[in-house]
Design a protein around this motif. Structure first.
Motif, PDB file in Angstrom:
ATOM      1  N   ARG A  15      11.134 -60.870 -54.590  1.00  0.00           N
ATOM      2  CA  ARG A  15      12.004 -60.145 -53.668  1.00  0.00           C
ATOM      3  C   ARG A  15      13.242 -59.592 -54.392  1.00  0.00           C
ATOM      4  N   VAL A  16      13.798 -60.385 -55.290  1.00  0.00           N
ATOM      5  CA  VAL A  16      15.021 -59.935 -55.990  1.00  0.00           C
ATOM      6  C   VAL A  16      14.642 -59.069 -57.204  1.00  0.00           C
ATOM      7  N   PRO A  21      22.106 -58.448 -62.049  1.00  0.00           N
ATOM      8  CA  PRO A  21      22.361 -57.264 -61.211  1.00  0.00           C
ATOM      9  C   PRO A  21      22.353 -55.993 -62.053  1.00  0.00           C
ATOM     10  N   SER A  22      22.345 -54.840 -61.379  1.00  0.00           N
ATOM     11  CA  SER A  22      22.381 -53.545 -62.076  1.00  0.00           C
ATOM     12  C   SER A  22      23.646 -53.426 -62.928  1.00  0.00           C
ATOM     13  N   GLY A  46      19.060 -53.750 -49.500  1.00  0.00           N
ATOM     14  CA  GLY A  46      18.997 -54.711 -50.602  1.00  0.00           C
ATOM     15  C   GLY A  46      20.178 -54.590 -51.542  1.00  0.00           C
ATOM     16  N   PRO A  47      21.408 -54.669 -51.021  1.00  0.00           N
ATOM     17  CA  PRO A  47      22.582 -54.527 -51.891  1.00  0.00           C
ATOM     18  C   PRO A  47      22.810 -55.717 -52.829  1.00  0.00           C
ATOM     19  N   GLY A  48      22.138 -56.853 -52.579  1.00  0.00           N
ATOM     20  CA  GLY A  48      22.315 -58.011 -53.454  1.00  0.00           C
ATOM     21  C   GLY A  48      23.748 -58.499 -53.390  1.00  0.00           C
ATOM     22  N   CYS A  51      26.923 -54.798 -56.277  1.00  0.00           N
ATOM     23  CA  CYS A  51      27.414 -54.008 -57.426  1.00  0.00           C
ATOM     24  C   CYS A  51      27.375 -52.497 -57.158  1.00  0.00           C
ATOM     25  N   HIS A  52      26.315 -51.991 -56.518  1.00  0.00           N
ATOM     26  CA  HIS A  52      26.290 -50.562 -56.158  1.00  0.00           C
ATOM     27  C   HIS A  52      27.274 -50.301 -55.012  1.00  0.00           C
ATOM     28  N   GLU A  70      20.577 -56.471 -45.858  1.00  0.00           N
ATOM     29  CA  GLU A  70      20.163 -57.404 -46.911  1.00  0.00           C
ATOM     30  C   GLU A  70      19.371 -58.556 -46.283  1.00  0.00           C
ATOM     31  N   LEU A  71      18.220 -58.844 -46.860  1.00  0.00           N
ATOM     32  CA  LEU A  71      17.311 -59.870 -46.336  1.00  0.00           C
ATOM     33  C   LEU A  71      17.733 -61.292 -46.720  1.00  0.00           C
ATOM     34  N   PHE A  75      23.105 -63.668 -50.066  1.00  0.00           N
ATOM     35  CA  PHE A  75      23.714 -62.376 -50.427  1.00  0.00           C
ATOM     36  C   PHE A  75      24.453 -61.793 -49.216  1.00  0.00           C
ATOM     37  N   ASN A  95      15.717 -57.509 -42.364  1.00  0.00           N
ATOM     38  CA  ASN A  95      14.661 -57.005 -43.233  1.00  0.00           C
ATOM     39  C   ASN A  95      14.650 -55.472 -43.156  1.00  0.00           C
ATOM     40  N   ALA A  96      14.550 -54.814 -44.291  1.00  0.00           N
ATOM     41  CA  ALA A  96      14.498 -53.345 -44.292  1.00  0.00           C
ATOM     42  C   ALA A  96      13.279 -52.827 -43.525  1.00  0.00           C
ATOM     43  N   TYR A 148      16.367 -46.668 -57.439  1.00  0.00           N
ATOM     44  CA  TYR A 148      16.307 -46.960 -58.884  1.00  0.00           C
ATOM     45  C   TYR A 148      15.189 -47.980 -59.092  1.00  0.00           C
TER      46      TYR A 148
HETATM   47  C1  LIG Z   1      16.545 -55.653 -57.491  1.00  0.00           C
HETATM   48  S1  LIG Z   1      17.617 -56.499 -56.338  1.00  0.00           S
HETATM   49  C2  LIG Z   1      18.919 -55.271 -56.310  1.00  0.00           C
HETATM   50  C3  LIG Z   1      20.231 -55.877 -55.981  1.00  0.00           C
HETATM   51  C4  LIG Z   1      21.417 -54.921 -56.230  1.00  0.00           C
HETATM   52  N1  LIG Z   1      21.298 -53.730 -55.417  1.00  0.00           N
HETATM   53  C5  LIG Z   1      21.502 -54.546 -57.686  1.00  0.00           C
HETATM   54  O1  LIG Z   1      21.227 -53.394 -58.024  1.00  0.00           O
HETATM   55  O2  LIG Z   1      21.845 -55.427 -58.508  1.00  0.00           O
HETATM   56  C6  LIG Z   1      16.775 -56.270 -54.799  1.00  0.00           C
HETATM   57  C7  LIG Z   1      17.558 -56.678 -53.565  1.00  0.00           C
HETATM   58  O3  LIG Z   1      16.799 -56.305 -52.410  1.00  0.00           O
HETATM   59  C8  LIG Z   1      16.801 -57.383 -51.469  1.00  0.00           C
HETATM   60  N2  LIG Z   1      15.581 -57.218 -50.667  1.00  0.00           N
HETATM   61  C9  LIG Z   1      14.293 -57.369 -51.075  1.00  0.00           C
HETATM   62  N3  LIG Z   1      13.453 -57.105 -50.077  1.00  0.00           N
HETATM   63  C10 LIG Z   1      14.211 -56.741 -49.011  1.00  0.00           C
HETATM   64  C11 LIG Z   1      13.913 -56.322 -47.679  1.00  0.00           C
HETATM   65  N4  LIG Z   1      12.651 -56.258 -47.249  1.00  0.00           N
HETATM   66  N5  LIG Z   1      14.936 -56.018 -46.845  1.00  0.00           N
HETATM   67  C12 LIG Z   1      16.224 -56.083 -47.273  1.00  0.00           C
HETATM   68  N6  LIG Z   1      16.573 -56.480 -48.525  1.00  0.00           N
HETATM   69  C13 LIG Z   1      15.582 -56.807 -49.379  1.00  0.00           C
HETATM   70  C14 LIG Z   1      16.839 -58.621 -52.347  1.00  0.00           C
HETATM   71  O4  LIG Z   1      17.277 -59.753 -51.610  1.00  0.00           O
HETATM   72  C15 LIG Z   1      17.827 -58.169 -53.419  1.00  0.00           C
HETATM   73  O5  LIG Z   1      19.145 -58.339 -52.982  1.00  0.00           O
END
Ligand SMILES: C[S@@+](CC[C@H](N)C(=O)[O-])C[C@H]1O[C@@H](n2cnc3c(N)ncnc32)[C@H](O)[C@@H]1O
Length: 189
Positions: A15-16, A21-22, A46-48, A51-52, A70-71, A75, A95-96, A148
């Motif tokens: 999922r992450v 992070p970016s 999914g802002p985690g 950072c964005h 954000e799921l 976070f 959930n998105a 990205y």
């Molecule tokens: C690759 S990380 C990116 C985090 C941050 N945006 C960055 O660039 O460092 C993916 C993020 O998407 C979230 N995520 C994954 N599946 C999701 C979903 N179905 N709905 C909402 N958020 C989700 C994860 O919990 C995580 O925070």
């Protein structure tokens, strides 16, 4: 490095998606694609740890809105605290996949931008298709989806037309930043 990010990545590797992070290079490249010359509605999926989000918030004007979906509950709680003082930012622990009903509840249609680094290319095909379909359904003809990803897979998806793409090598892993519009085929769905 963000300890929270590392812990959540270990708890939910698919999922992450990544262990860190970016990078600042990537977050600046993503945020500068958003045109804040007028008020905008921006959705970040999914802002985690944000950072964005921080780069976007730094650039956005007073009338713009930023909705964070954000799921991961850890976070989401971290984002709530971080942006508690900023009335332009709304954090939603969801959930998105629920994007369309979530935006309807907020009275939002046709957002200007959807930004996401959810690791679509790493997850299973069925979930990826469901998520991309939710995103496409939430987009209007003028909406721009900025994503990205490690591969160009999404750029070739029938739901989207690629407007622009750029490689960001200064990130772990190196990543492609794509700007997509809803495809003509998906407008009919
Ligand atoms: C690759 S990380 C990116 C985090 C941050 N945006 C960055 O660039 O460092 C993916 C993020 O998407 C979230 N995520 C994954 N599946 C999701 C979903 N179905 N709905 C909402 N958020 C989700 C994860 O919990 C995580 O925070």
């Amino acid at each position: 490095m963000s300890l929270l990010f590392f812990k959540r990545a270990l708890a939910n590797p698919i999922r992450v998606g990544y262990l860190v992070p970016s990078s600042g290079f990537l977050t600046r490249q993503t945020a500068k694609r958003i045109d804040f010359s007028k008020p905008r509605v921006v959705i970040e999926l999914g802002p985690g740890e944000g950072c964005h989000t921080r780069q976007i918030v730094r650039r956005m004007n007073a009338e713009s809105k930023l909705i964070l979906i954000e799921l991961d509950e850890h976070f989401a709680a971290h984002l709530e605290k971080q942006f508690a003082e900023d009335p332009r930012v709304t954090v939603i622990h969801a959930n998105a996949l629920e994007l369309l009903p979530t935006l309807e509840r907020l009275g939002i249609s046709n957002p200007d931008y959807i930004v996401s680094g959810i690791p679509f290319t790493i997850m299973g095909r069925e979930l990826r298709e469901q998520l991309l379909s939710s995103i496409s359904q939430a987009m209007g003809p003028e909406s721009i989806f900025i994503t990205y990803q490690v591969s160009h897979l999404i750029a070739e998806h029938e739901l989207f037309d690629l407007a622009r793409s750029r490689q960001c090598l200064l990130n772990v892993p190196p990543i492609k930043v794509m700007e997509l519009r809803k495809s003509a085929a998906s407008m009919a769905i």
